[in-house]
Design an enzyme around this catalytic site. Structure first.
Site, PDB file in Angstrom:
ATOM      1  N   HIS A 241      -3.516  -6.886  64.472  1.00 51.70           N
ATOM      2  CA  HIS A 241      -4.617  -7.165  63.529  1.00 51.70           C
ATOM      3  C   HIS A 241      -4.153  -7.259  62.070  1.00 51.70           C
ATOM      4  O   HIS A 241      -4.972  -7.471  61.172  1.00 51.70           O
ATOM      5  CB  HIS A 241      -5.680  -6.057  63.688  1.00 51.70           C
ATOM      6  CG  HIS A 241      -7.038  -6.412  63.186  1.00 51.70           C
ATOM      7  ND1 HIS A 241      -7.659  -5.709  62.178  1.00 51.70           N
ATOM      8  CD2 HIS A 241      -7.891  -7.398  63.545  1.00 51.70           C
ATOM      9  CE1 HIS A 241      -8.853  -6.246  61.952  1.00 51.70           C
ATOM     10  NE2 HIS A 241      -9.030  -7.265  62.755  1.00 51.70           N
TER      11      HIS A 241
ATOM     12  N   LYS B 163      -2.711  -8.786  58.598  1.00 59.72           N
ATOM     13  CA  LYS B 163      -2.849 -10.091  57.922  1.00 59.72           C
ATOM     14  C   LYS B 163      -1.982 -10.017  56.677  1.00 59.72           C
ATOM     15  O   LYS B 163      -2.497  -9.842  55.568  1.00 59.72           O
ATOM     16  CB  LYS B 163      -4.295 -10.345  57.469  1.00 59.72           C
ATOM     17  CG  LYS B 163      -5.412 -10.077  58.449  1.00 59.72           C
ATOM     18  CD  LYS B 163      -6.167  -8.823  58.133  1.00 59.72           C
ATOM     19  CE  LYS B 163      -7.353  -8.591  59.058  1.00 59.72           C
ATOM     20  NZ  LYS B 163      -7.319  -9.084  60.394  1.00 59.72           N
TER      21      LYS B 163
ATOM     22  N   ASP C 277      10.248 -13.771  50.116  1.00 60.01           N
ATOM     23  CA  ASP C 277      11.596 -13.450  49.612  1.00 60.01           C
ATOM     24  C   ASP C 277      11.890 -11.954  49.649  1.00 60.01           C
ATOM     25  O   ASP C 277      12.633 -11.440  48.794  1.00 60.01           O
ATOM     26  CB  ASP C 277      11.770 -13.999  48.187  1.00 60.01           C
ATOM     27  CG  ASP C 277      11.840 -15.531  48.179  1.00 60.01           C
ATOM     28  OD1 ASP C 277      12.113 -16.123  49.251  1.00 60.01           O
ATOM     29  OD2 ASP C 277      11.593 -16.117  47.109  1.00 60.01           O
TER      30      ASP C 277
END
Ligand SMILES: [Zn+2]
Ligand SMILES: [Zn+2]
Lengths: 171, 171
Positions: B115, B117, B122
């Protein structure tokens, strides 16, 4: 120095009775482990509130988190809860229970989701991430929660809360 | 000083053609507004990647975000994507398209949801919040995204990504 901490879930199931002030013989005789866990840390941060707690939560059905919020309310902390109307109607939601306990609750009237999952403790500690406040998410999902005290994050989240609070004012 | 920024959604729909390097006459004749927006800022942060991009996304169906990731891949940025198997199968997912373009993708085999996100640019900028990478979420939901460069947050998220990447290794 501002506190900067990350909690990752799923969390093992640990006993939270002592944290939640539930009367138990010492040591607690329940079969759960009594050590640290991401859920225990999250509860401890929330329970550090002394004056105010803003909650902006898409989903709120975890009984342990519900008990923590009720405990803060009984201690005199000013709790305000904003939630999503669609989720609020689901069985298992803590929202009706919290409202019955006297906690101020407002919900959206919108077509989009109120998808935030954040809390602000004493206007200075932000708790935010991917975690919905459900037992499913806590125990089964990969989730993150950030504990943040930097004003660059806390201030805009407080302003977002106040915007939503006013917008969802039913009056 | 580390960058500390918060983006709130929903975002107005703005033209992202210039950001995404799409050939257009100048000024762009499309009917959309060409100013700033939370989506434009999110795209700009992603497109700042020069070497690597880790993506750990429950849902990824936004065409604009998909185009940004493809553009980075074509520029030689090393992109790795972890996603949730249940969501990946839905129509509109960008995941199949990205895999076809040659981007490395791994997905969970678990019962709980992956779940998260978040994205890491870099190995030094973390982009994380409540926002799933879908047009519905971007345009309709109340959502938050934090842009974070403090090592106290970036390092544990990088470690979480590498843990998941290894765990989802199909080999
Ligand atoms: Zn116990
Ligand atoms: Zn345009």
């Amino acid at each position: 120095a501002p506190r900067r901490e990350v909690l990752f879930f799923p969390s093992p199931v640990t006993c939270t009775a002592a944290l939640l002030g539930e009367p138990r013989p010492a040591p607690c005789p329940c079969p759960l482990p009594h050590g640290d866990s991401p859920l225990a840390r999250l509860l401890r941060r929330l329970l550090s509130a002394r004056r105010s707690l803003e909650l902006c939560l898409f989903a709120f059905s975890s009984p342990q988190l519900g008990r923590a919020v009720q405990l803060l309310h009984r201690r005199g902390v000013r709790v305000r809860l904003v939630t999503d109307a669609d989720y609020m109607a689901l069985s298992g939601s803590q929202v009706g229970r919290l409202r019955q306990a006297g906690i101020q609750v407002r919900h959206d009237q919108e077509s989009g989701y109120m998808h935030h999952k954040f809390a602000i403790v004493d206007k200075k500690m932000l708790i935010t991430g991917s975690l919905n406040w459900t037992t499913q998410a806590i125990q089964n999902n990969r989730e993150n929660v950030l504990i943040v005290e930097d004003a660059e994050y806390v201030e805009p989240f407080l302003a977002e809360f106040e915007r939503i609070w006013e917008e969802y004012n039913p009056a």
